[in-house]
Design a protein around this motif. Structure first.
Motif, PDB file in Angstrom:
ATOM      1  N   TYR A 172      15.570  90.597  67.246  1.00 34.51           N
ATOM      2  CA  TYR A 172      16.311  90.308  68.540  1.00 34.51           C
ATOM      3  C   TYR A 172      16.229  91.327  69.460  1.00 34.51           C
ATOM      4  N   TYR A 173      15.552  92.284  69.452  1.00 38.79           N
ATOM      5  CA  TYR A 173      15.610  93.679  70.835  1.00 38.79           C
ATOM      6  C   TYR A 173      14.195  94.007  71.042  1.00 38.79           C
ATOM      7  N   ARG A 174      15.003  94.653  72.165  1.00 42.24           N
ATOM      8  CA  ARG A 174      12.967  95.348  73.051  1.00 42.24           C
ATOM      9  C   ARG A 174      13.031  96.612  72.669  1.00 42.24           C
ATOM     10  N   ILE A 175      12.531  96.629  71.346  1.00 44.10           N
ATOM     11  CA  ILE A 175      12.168  97.988  70.830  1.00 44.10           C
ATOM     12  C   ILE A 175      11.415  99.104  70.608  1.00 44.10           C
ATOM     13  N   GLY A 181       2.343 101.176  75.813  1.00 44.90           N
ATOM     14  CA  GLY A 181       3.413 102.276  76.386  1.00 44.90           C
ATOM     15  C   GLY A 181       4.545 101.543  76.577  1.00 44.90           C
ATOM     16  N   VAL A 182       4.446  99.721  76.540  1.00 44.48           N
ATOM     17  CA  VAL A 182       5.581  99.161  76.969  1.00 44.48           C
ATOM     18  C   VAL A 182       5.879  98.377  76.089  1.00 44.48           C
ATOM     19  N   TYR A 183       7.605  98.886  75.835  1.00 44.15           N
ATOM     20  CA  TYR A 183       8.503  98.232  75.153  1.00 44.15           C
ATOM     21  C   TYR A 183       8.115  96.013  74.760  1.00 44.15           C
ATOM     22  N   CYS A 184       8.080  95.723  73.870  1.00 36.89           N
ATOM     23  CA  CYS A 184       8.370  94.938  73.602  1.00 36.89           C
ATOM     24  C   CYS A 184       9.539  94.056  72.469  1.00 36.89           C
ATOM     25  N   TYR A 185       9.736  92.343  72.671  1.00 38.85           N
ATOM     26  CA  TYR A 185      10.195  92.314  71.263  1.00 38.85           C
ATOM     27  C   TYR A 185       9.656  91.588  70.064  1.00 38.85           C
ATOM     28  N   ALA A 186       8.885  91.422  68.647  1.00 39.68           N
ATOM     29  CA  ALA A 186       8.194  91.671  68.595  1.00 39.68           C
ATOM     30  C   ALA A 186       7.504  90.162  68.353  1.00 39.68           C
ATOM     31  N   GLU A 187       8.115  89.256  68.302  1.00 38.34           N
ATOM     32  CA  GLU A 187       7.896  88.365  68.661  1.00 38.34           C
ATOM     33  C   GLU A 187       6.596  88.006  69.538  1.00 38.34           C
ATOM     34  N   MET A 188       6.435  89.290  70.646  1.00 37.28           N
ATOM     35  CA  MET A 188       5.525  89.549  71.978  1.00 37.28           C
ATOM     36  C   MET A 188       4.821  89.920  71.477  1.00 37.28           C
TER      37      MET A 188
END
Length: 525
Positions: A172-175, A181-188
């Motif tokens: 559920y989180y953008r971690i 090096g860009v932080y994303c959600y797992a589904e991305m």
């Protein structure tokens, strides 16, 4: 409790009046119920905004970060929850709550000052660590700064991933950072297969994504960072064969396997070179079947054909390996230029030495012929050594040095006749027994000049100018060549220049020098 359930606390009776009436008791059960209700409302409010934030980021919708910061826990709420968690976590425990607690302390920069412990059988630690973890992950989703300042971010994700009761929370989180090096959600994101070569991704980016200018469309944007891959909650996996199939498809669409004018020709050739590897050959099986046709299409240019066919005629394997290795050199032209010069210099040095050796033999033969009656039982020979010891050859009589000769060849008019430090010193020390042979080749056939190809000895002798008094002419440099150790002096690699004007003034022909030298030898016998 004053922070988390202030309304309930405000109804507490002062202890002095507790026995005046029969008041409802606010025990552990009631505390747990009120805390659960309060924390539940916080979580519900934050979860709703969390879902909205995720949707906005994934769909690339515009949003105001301030709208989502309203549901971040206040400092006082975090402090209260941290105190409660510290109170229920047992010292020296190895349970999840005990391992996550120091990481929460680090993230929230929190230090407890209370040693009070609550009964863990009464108060469930999950009530406290779950909202604290969720709030931390939510803050990280809102700001990269929150992640970058948290040095134990990877360990935090690892610990949560390894605990079944909390693992699903990560989705559920953008971690998760991608490979840019860009932080994303797992589904991305997706995880790359363990066999994925880094170079295959680069070639895919070049050929399919056309990322020769920048990485804005690189496949690395879609791949989880390798350090986080073991703790990745997503299930999608990118395999090498998928990238290979896309590459082959794009090559065929753009070229029909004729890459003579293809902008990514070098990349295609690189793939073909990699087909020696069984893995690459398996991924690019279709390309492997047509690689001969592809390579032939590269050499439509007549110059390329001619050069390639010349290379194909090379039979020596080591030579082919050397040629192949040079192709990758950035300064290839310069390397070849310097290599040729070095080879020519080496060949010239060999040619000069061979000439000096033959000249020394000729001098010996000439002197023996003239002095055959005079020498009697004396032995005369000329010794030539390819070492820098002040002369090129020495004339010995009964194995004792009698005369020293240095040979200098001048092939172009811009060259000067130069003597080394050891030669200059020897000429001064042996000024009565030292001669300089200056061989003038400046008007010789130009084709012979570059390779120092000397003419026949008879013609060569006519080009020799002998300066038999060079030691006297250099006498004024005696102080320099002595090089006293206790004084400032010149190093041993300096050169002394013998001007052409001096050579012209003091030169004598070779035949006259031989005659004079013969008389000198005869007078000493």
């Amino acid at each position: 409790m004053r922070e988390l359930i202030p309304d309930e606390v405000s109804r507490f009776i002062h202890p002095q009046f507790k026995d005046l009436f029969r008041f409802e008791e606010f025990g552990n059960a009631k505390v747990k119920e009120c805390l659960a209700n309060y924390i539940g409302k916080l979580r519900d409010s934050q979860d709703a905004m969390r879902t909205s934030l995720k949707k906005s980021i994934i769909n690339k919708n515009e949003y105001l970060i301030e709208d989502f910061q309203t549901t971040v826990f206040s400092h006082s709420t975090v402090s209260a929850l941290m105190e409660l968690l510290h109170a229920v976590v047992e010292n020296n425990s190895t349970a999840f709550e005990a391992r996550i607690l120091p990481l929460l302390d680090e993230y929230y920069n929190y230090t407890t000052t209370n040693d009070v412990k609550l009964n863990k059988n009464v108060y469930d630690c999950r009530t406290f660590y779950r909202p604290l973890i969720a709030n931390a992950l939510y803050e990280m989703s809102l700001s990269d700064i929150a992640i970058n300042q948290f040095k134990s971010h990877l360990k935090f994700i690892e610990l949560i991933y390894g605990f079944d009761d909390m693992c699903s929370t990560l989705q559920y989180y953008r971690i998760y950072p991608n490979q840019i090096g860009v932080y994303c959600y797992a589904e991305m994101l997706q995880k790359e297969d363990s066999d994925m070569p880094a170079r295959l991704k680069d070639l895919y980016d070049i050929i399919v994504r056309d990322t020769t200018i920048d990485n804005s469309s690189s496949v690395k944007h879609e791949l989880v960072n390798a350090s986080y891959a073991p703790y990745f909650i997503g299930t999608k996996m990118l395999k090498p064969e998928h990238l290979a199939n896309e590459i082959v498809k794009r090559i065929y669409e753009r070229t029909s396997y004729n890459i003579s004018n293809y902008s990514h020709q070098k990349s295609v050739i690189e793939i073909i070179e990699q087909l020696e590897d069984p893995l690459w050959r398996n991924w690019f099986s279709e390309l492997d079947n047509v690689k001969s046709n592809i390579m032939m299409s590269v050499i439509q240019d007549q110059d390329k054909k001619r050069h390639l066919f010349r290379i194909m005629q090379v039979e020596d394997k080591n030579t082919l390996n050397t040629i192949a290795g040079l192709v990758d050199e950035k300064n290839l032209s310069r390397i070849i230029e310097l290599g040729r010069k070095a080879l020519i210099n080496e060949q010239n040095e060999t040619a000069d030495w061979t000439y000096k050796k033959v000249l020394g033999e000729y001098v010996e033969t000439s002197l023996l012929e003239i002095l055959k009656e005079t020498l009697s039982d004396k032995e005369l020979h000329v010794k030539s050594e390819n070492v820098q010891d002040g002369q090129d050859f020495i004339i010995y009589i009964d194995n004792k040095p009698f005369y020293y000769i240095e040979v200098k060849s001048r092939w172009v008019t811009s060259d000067s006749v130069m003597m080394s430090a050891s030669q200059l010193k020897r000429s001064i020390e042996e000024k009565e027994r030292y001669a300089l042979f200056a061989v003038d080749m400046t008007d010789f056939n130009h084709a012979n000049v570059e390779l120092h190809e000397y003419p026949a000895m008879k013609e060569s002798l006519e080009r020799i100018n002998v300066i038999s008094n060079i030691g006297h002419l250099a006498q004024h440099l005696k102080r320099i060549v002595e090089n006293p150790d206790d004084e400032v002096h010149i190093g041993g690699d300096y050169k002394a220049i013998v001007p052409q004007s001096l050579i012209k003034k003091h030169k004598k022909e070779f035949k006259f020098f031989i005659a004079e030298l013969s008389e000198k030898i005869a007078s000493c016998l």
